[in-house]
Design a protein around this motif. Sequence first.
Motif, PDB file in Angstrom:
ATOM      1  N   GLN A  86       0.934  -1.132   0.080  1.00 14.06           N
ATOM      2  CA  GLN A  86      -0.198   0.134  -0.118  1.00 14.06           C
ATOM      3  C   GLN A  86       1.049   1.192   0.309  1.00 14.06           C
ATOM      4  O   GLN A  86       0.459   2.210  -0.550  1.00 14.06           O
ATOM      5  CB  GLN A  86      -0.904  -0.055   1.390  1.00 14.06           C
ATOM      6  CG  GLN A  86      -2.281  -0.720   1.361  1.00 14.06           C
ATOM      7  CD  GLN A  86      -3.244  -0.387   0.342  1.00 14.06           C
ATOM      8  OE1 GLN A  86      -2.969   0.507  -0.036  1.00 14.06           O
ATOM      9  NE2 GLN A  86      -2.915  -1.815  -0.516  1.00 14.06           N
ATOM     10  N   LEU A  87       2.397   1.325   0.258  1.00 18.19           N
ATOM     11  CA  LEU A  87       3.170   2.011   0.667  1.00 18.19           C
ATOM     12  C   LEU A  87       4.309   2.279  -0.112  1.00 18.19           C
ATOM     13  O   LEU A  87       4.633   3.474  -0.917  1.00 18.19           O
ATOM     14  CB  LEU A  87       3.134   2.767   2.029  1.00 18.19           C
ATOM     15  CG  LEU A  87       3.785   3.382   2.472  1.00 18.19           C
ATOM     16  CD1 LEU A  87       3.160   5.024   2.212  1.00 18.19           C
ATOM     17  CD2 LEU A  87       4.510   4.042   4.118  1.00 18.19           C
ATOM     18  N   TYR A  88       4.717   1.292   0.379  1.00 20.14           N
ATOM     19  CA  TYR A  88       6.903   1.418   0.275  1.00 20.14           C
ATOM     20  C   TYR A  88       6.309   1.298  -1.949  1.00 20.14           C
ATOM     21  O   TYR A  88       6.908   2.003  -2.193  1.00 20.14           O
ATOM     22  CB  TYR A  88       7.195   0.730   0.464  1.00 20.14           C
ATOM     23  CG  TYR A  88       7.624   1.161   2.298  1.00 20.14           C
ATOM     24  CD1 TYR A  88       8.516   2.111   1.944  1.00 20.14           C
ATOM     25  CD2 TYR A  88       6.387   0.069   3.134  1.00 20.14           C
ATOM     26  CE1 TYR A  88       8.260   2.486   3.605  1.00 20.14           C
ATOM     27  CE2 TYR A  88       7.422   0.710   4.315  1.00 20.14           C
ATOM     28  CZ  TYR A  88       7.717   1.881   4.872  1.00 20.14           C
ATOM     29  OH  TYR A  88       8.085   2.220   5.669  1.00 20.14           O
ATOM     30  N   ILE A  89       6.129   0.468  -1.985  1.00 21.11           N
ATOM     31  CA  ILE A  89       6.027  -0.106  -4.026  1.00 21.11           C
ATOM     32  C   ILE A  89       5.231   1.048  -4.560  1.00 21.11           C
ATOM     33  O   ILE A  89       5.817   1.476  -4.991  1.00 21.11           O
ATOM     34  CB  ILE A  89       5.780  -1.534  -4.095  1.00 21.11           C
ATOM     35  CG1 ILE A  89       6.394  -2.312  -3.800  1.00 21.11           C
ATOM     36  CG2 ILE A  89       5.475  -1.373  -5.150  1.00 21.11           C
ATOM     37  CD1 ILE A  89       5.728  -3.821  -3.219  1.00 21.11           C
TER      38      ILE A  89
ATOM     39  N   MET B  35       7.812   4.232  -4.266  1.00 21.88           N
ATOM     40  CA  MET B  35       9.059   4.195  -4.907  1.00 21.88           C
ATOM     41  C   MET B  35       8.888   4.557  -6.358  1.00 21.88           C
ATOM     42  O   MET B  35       9.338   4.465  -7.242  1.00 21.88           O
ATOM     43  CB  MET B  35       9.596   2.582  -5.278  1.00 21.88           C
ATOM     44  CG  MET B  35      10.006   2.579  -3.859  1.00 21.88           C
ATOM     45  SD  MET B  35      11.478   1.001  -4.064  1.00 21.88           S
ATOM     46  CE  MET B  35      10.653  -0.268  -3.241  1.00 21.88           C
ATOM     47  N   MET B  36       7.357   3.926  -6.616  1.00 23.24           N
ATOM     48  CA  MET B  36       7.085   3.959  -8.798  1.00 23.24           C
ATOM     49  C   MET B  36       6.805   5.142  -8.402  1.00 23.24           C
ATOM     50  O   MET B  36       7.378   5.677 -10.050  1.00 23.24           O
ATOM     51  CB  MET B  36       5.781   3.046  -8.942  1.00 23.24           C
ATOM     52  CG  MET B  36       6.440   1.345  -8.188  1.00 23.24           C
ATOM     53  SD  MET B  36       4.818   0.201  -8.534  1.00 23.24           S
ATOM     54  CE  MET B  36       3.929   1.109  -9.791  1.00 23.24           C
ATOM     55  N   LEU B  37       6.325   5.959  -7.691  1.00 25.40           N
ATOM     56  CA  LEU B  37       6.553   7.052  -8.058  1.00 25.40           C
ATOM     57  C   LEU B  37       7.652   7.722  -8.250  1.00 25.40           C
ATOM     58  O   LEU B  37       7.774   8.774  -9.315  1.00 25.40           O
ATOM     59  CB  LEU B  37       4.592   8.172  -7.555  1.00 25.40           C
ATOM     60  CG  LEU B  37       3.976   8.015  -6.995  1.00 25.40           C
ATOM     61  CD1 LEU B  37       3.112   8.288  -6.417  1.00 25.40           C
ATOM     62  CD2 LEU B  37       3.051   8.854  -8.302  1.00 25.40           C
ATOM     63  N   VAL B  38       8.437   7.382  -7.581  1.00 25.99           N
ATOM     64  CA  VAL B  38       9.826   8.056  -7.365  1.00 25.99           C
ATOM     65  C   VAL B  38      10.434   8.114  -8.921  1.00 25.99           C
ATOM     66  O   VAL B  38      10.631   8.918  -9.990  1.00 25.99           O
ATOM     67  CB  VAL B  38      10.347   8.366  -6.243  1.00 25.99           C
ATOM     68  CG1 VAL B  38      11.973   8.610  -7.032  1.00 25.99           C
ATOM     69  CG2 VAL B  38       9.740   8.742  -5.196  1.00 25.99           C
TER      70      VAL B  38
ATOM     71  N   LEU C  54       1.094  15.452  -7.360  1.00 28.78           N
ATOM     72  CA  LEU C  54      -0.131  15.654  -7.005  1.00 28.78           C
ATOM     73  C   LEU C  54      -0.576  14.089  -6.266  1.00 28.78           C
ATOM     74  O   LEU C  54      -0.547  14.070  -5.353  1.00 28.78           O
ATOM     75  CB  LEU C  54      -1.489  15.696  -7.448  1.00 28.78           C
ATOM     76  CG  LEU C  54      -1.230  17.619  -7.491  1.00 28.78           C
ATOM     77  CD1 LEU C  54      -2.348  18.052  -9.119  1.00 28.78           C
ATOM     78  CD2 LEU C  54      -1.324  18.103  -6.458  1.00 28.78           C
ATOM     79  N   THR C  55      -0.075  13.100  -7.074  1.00 32.97           N
ATOM     80  CA  THR C  55      -0.187  11.505  -6.668  1.00 32.97           C
ATOM     81  C   THR C  55       0.440  11.009  -5.107  1.00 32.97           C
ATOM     82  O   THR C  55      -0.656  10.966  -4.344  1.00 32.97           O
ATOM     83  CB  THR C  55      -0.041  10.776  -7.678  1.00 32.97           C
ATOM     84  OG1 THR C  55      -0.768  11.126  -8.680  1.00 32.97           O
ATOM     85  CG2 THR C  55      -0.466   8.837  -7.954  1.00 32.97           C
ATOM     86  N   MET C  56       1.997  11.309  -5.207  1.00 35.07           N
ATOM     87  CA  MET C  56       2.227  11.617  -4.090  1.00 35.07           C
ATOM     88  C   MET C  56       1.580  11.737  -2.836  1.00 35.07           C
ATOM     89  O   MET C  56       1.418  11.913  -1.372  1.00 35.07           O
ATOM     90  CB  MET C  56       4.095  11.662  -3.976  1.00 35.07           C
ATOM     91  CG  MET C  56       4.632  11.159  -3.225  1.00 35.07           C
ATOM     92  SD  MET C  56       5.053   9.314  -2.650  1.00 35.07           S
ATOM     93  CE  MET C  56       4.979   9.734  -0.755  1.00 35.07           C
TER      94      MET C  56
ATOM     95  N   GLY D 222      -3.323   9.728   2.269  1.00 36.41           N
ATOM     96  CA  GLY D 222      -4.480   8.464   2.464  1.00 36.41           C
ATOM     97  C   GLY D 222      -3.780   7.090   3.900  1.00 36.41           C
ATOM     98  O   GLY D 222      -4.711   6.781   4.297  1.00 36.41           O
ATOM     99  N   ILE D 223      -2.338   6.961   3.330  1.00 38.23           N
ATOM    100  CA  ILE D 223      -1.891   6.281   4.964  1.00 38.23           C
ATOM    101  C   ILE D 223      -1.876   7.505   6.242  1.00 38.23           C
ATOM    102  O   ILE D 223      -2.147   6.979   7.104  1.00 38.23           O
ATOM    103  CB  ILE D 223      -0.629   6.252   4.319  1.00 38.23           C
ATOM    104  CG1 ILE D 223      -0.117   5.512   3.364  1.00 38.23           C
ATOM    105  CG2 ILE D 223       0.823   5.850   5.489  1.00 38.23           C
ATOM    106  CD1 ILE D 223      -0.440   4.232   3.855  1.00 38.23           C
ATOM    107  N   ASN D 224      -1.701   8.370   6.244  1.00 38.38           N
ATOM    108  CA  ASN D 224      -1.129   9.159   7.442  1.00 38.38           C
ATOM    109  C   ASN D 224      -2.929   9.579   8.094  1.00 38.38           C
ATOM    110  O   ASN D 224      -3.123   9.589   9.333  1.00 38.38           O
ATOM    111  CB  ASN D 224      -0.787  10.375   7.295  1.00 38.38           C
ATOM    112  CG  ASN D 224       0.394  10.245   7.392  1.00 38.38           C
ATOM    113  OD1 ASN D 224       1.514   9.590   7.555  1.00 38.38           O
ATOM    114  ND2 ASN D 224       1.138  11.542   6.485  1.00 38.38           N
TER     115      ASN D 224
END
Length: 184
Positions: free
Chosen positions: A13-16, A19-22, A48-50, A56-58
């Motif tokens: 949900q978060l890390y992958i 990383m893909m956005l970066v 904006l996606t990041m 969402g995570i916070n």
Amino acid sequence: MELRREYSYYLIQLYIPCMMLVVVSWVSFWLDKDAVPARVSLGVTTLLTMTTQASGINSKLPPVSYIKAVDVWIGVCLAFIFGALLEYAVVNYYGRKEFLRKEKKKKTRIDDCVCPSDRPPLRLDLSAYRSVKRLPIISRISEILAANTDISRRVDLMSRLGFPTLFISFLIFYYQTYVKQSRD
């Protein structure tokens, strides 16, 4: 009763996705510097996606008064994406200066000469014909950093190497620190 954190949930949900956005934000380094709409829309969309991903995570985590590892992760990913957007601002600034300089040079060249020539000047020395054996990567790097290369092009080429190197260094540092703290 044992409390245990599900790492697979945060990984998926978060890390992958972060990383893909970066990595997607780095695509702009390979786009032409004159492709303004493509580079700007790519940078703003990833930013904006990041931001949406982070909020969402916070919202799913309980509020605490200290910095969590997830906060560090999100902050650094946001910084890399914002840095890619700022990189294009620098490339665009220097690209405009270079364009104006070339236009000014064209105007002065036509005014000063009766018959402007587009041919390169004739070299009388044989230094260009002497073969020096160098690795292709070393000759490519020295070609990129040559003084006659446009600054905007050099910034793009150095960003292609610099951003991934810095991000991989951060990943190594982050996961070493994170795994060490989770074991303690």
